[in-house]
Design a protein around this motif. Structure first.
Motif, short mmCIF file in Angstrom:
data_model
loop_
_atom_site.label_atom_id
_atom_site.label_comp_id
_atom_site.label_asym_id
_atom_site.label_seq_id
_atom_site.Cartn_x
_atom_site.Cartn_y
_atom_site.Cartn_z
N LYS A 97 1.08 -1.49 -0.45
CA LYS A 97 -0.02 -0.48 -0.23
C LYS A 97 0.82 1.04 0.09
O LYS A 97 1.02 2.21 -0.76
CB LYS A 97 -0.96 0.07 1.41
N TRP A 101 0.30 3.94 -3.13
CA TRP A 101 0.85 5.48 -2.14
C TRP A 101 1.71 6.05 -3.25
O TRP A 101 1.21 7.49 -4.32
CB TRP A 101 0.09 5.07 -1.17
N ASP A 329 -8.28 -0.60 -3.58
CA ASP A 329 -7.82 0.71 -2.45
C ASP A 329 -7.07 1.06 -1.81
O ASP A 329 -6.50 -0.39 -1.44
CB ASP A 329 -9.19 2.00 -2.68
#
Length: 336
Positions: A97, A101, A329
């Motif tokens: 993640k 990002w 997400d």
């Protein structure tokens, strides 16, 4: 061309890989923790998690270096987020993640078991689906009907011990060392697989589920005496131990191959694939090759390097899921 960074930390292997278009492995690095867990005879979750923290940054950098790509050439990040040890999974998921990002890349979550189920396709020119997939490892023994990368149906699972877990426990009973799978296989190489008639638990004529707790207990009682858990090993010769290992291994292989071919028969599938650490076992590979050939069924086995936990299979499956719109997400989490 789509280049995927894959991360795998579901148990005690810290792994990263860079794979192009789901097939071409540009870089793959796996750091084993055998040395950390050997004295305990099995994986200690807290130790595994801490080792992932210490190693993952370097493993990712090494895989990217092997691939000869920069972060701008990586198109997405794929990570195994289930199933596994939750502490171990959290390390990989958090890293993936963070990179997704920081680099503004899409993120794909992958099932560790489904990655094993599709790992044999990495080196193939065309997908082998539909196929029966046998996944057999320390934590899982399962059969799947794989119609496509995003259409995987569970046909059977273990009801107690997985096959790899049984190998580890039998290695402990016979004092063969850790990890148990390779240790039992080495002992079995010089043993007689017909020496001891251990049970083959089939769970009914049509069942595709597995159970290996009974054979583990049968080995325990054969060594120490019925109802006993110690005191019998010293009376056995090295050949006795080899014969027990070979007989145990043969019984497990019998069950795995029979149920796999039964699944192919029940579904009408003309192809079998396999994955997971136990598929590195030479006796199992030979038997699958023989039985599939006799049944007129095509067989695809992963190369040895992709049998045990690795990130190439995660990146490869991640690519195919990405092409089917399966993007996540940053709210994804690890699921044990």
């Amino acid at each position: 061309m789509t280049t995927v960074l894959g991360i795998e930390t579901s148990c005690d292997e810290t792994a990263a890989a860079v794979v192009c278009d789901g097939r071409r492995v540009l870089g793959s690095v796996v750091a084993s923790q055998f040395d950390l867990h050997a004295k305990y005879g099995g994986v200690v979750p807290e130790i595994a998690s801490r080792a992932h923290i210490e190693r993952l940054d370097g493993i990712v950098a090494e895989a990217i270096g092997q691939a000869g790509v920069g972060r701008d050439q990586i198109d997405l990040v794929a990570v195994s987020n289930t199933p596994g040890l939750v502490g171990s999974l959290l390390i990989g998921v958090t890293a993936a993640k963070t990179l997704a990002w920081a680099w503004s890349k899409p993120l794909v979550a992958v099932s560790h078991v489904e990655a094993h189920a599709t790992s044999a396709a990495i080196d193939l020119a065309a997908p082998p689906w539909p196929a029966i997939a046998l996944v057999v490892s320390g934590g899982h023994t399962s059969l799947f009907h794989v119609r496509d990368y995003d259409a995987i149906e569970t046909l059977g699972v273990t009801t107690d011990d997985a096959a790899g877990e049984a190998f580890d426990k039998v290695a402990s009973i016979l004092d063969l060392g850790y990890p148990g799978g390779p240790a039992v296989e080495r002992a079995a190489d010089v043993g007689d697989p017909r020496a001891v008639d251990f049970p083959r638990t089939m769970l009914g004529a049509d069942s595709l589920d597995f159970s290996f707790s009974g054979i583990k207990t049968a080995v325990l009682y054969h060594v120490h005496g019925h109802g006993r858990t110690s005191g019998g090993l010293e009376r056995l010769s090295r050949q006795d131990v080899a014969d027990i290992a070979a007989s145990f291994q043969q019984a497990v292989v019998d069950v795995l191959t029979r149920k796999t071919l039964l699944a192919a028969e029940k579904t009408g599938a003309q192809t079998v694939v396999a994955g997971g650490g136990v598929t590195a076992n030479r006796a199992l590979r030979r038997r699958l090759e023989q039985d599939c050939r006799e049944a007129g069924v095509a067989l695809h086995l992963p190369p040895m390097g992709y049998c045990t936990d690795n990130a190439a299979m995660v990146a490869a499956l991640g690519y195919h899921l990405f092409r089917r719109g399966r993007v996540c997400d940053l709210s994804i989490s690890a699921m044990a």
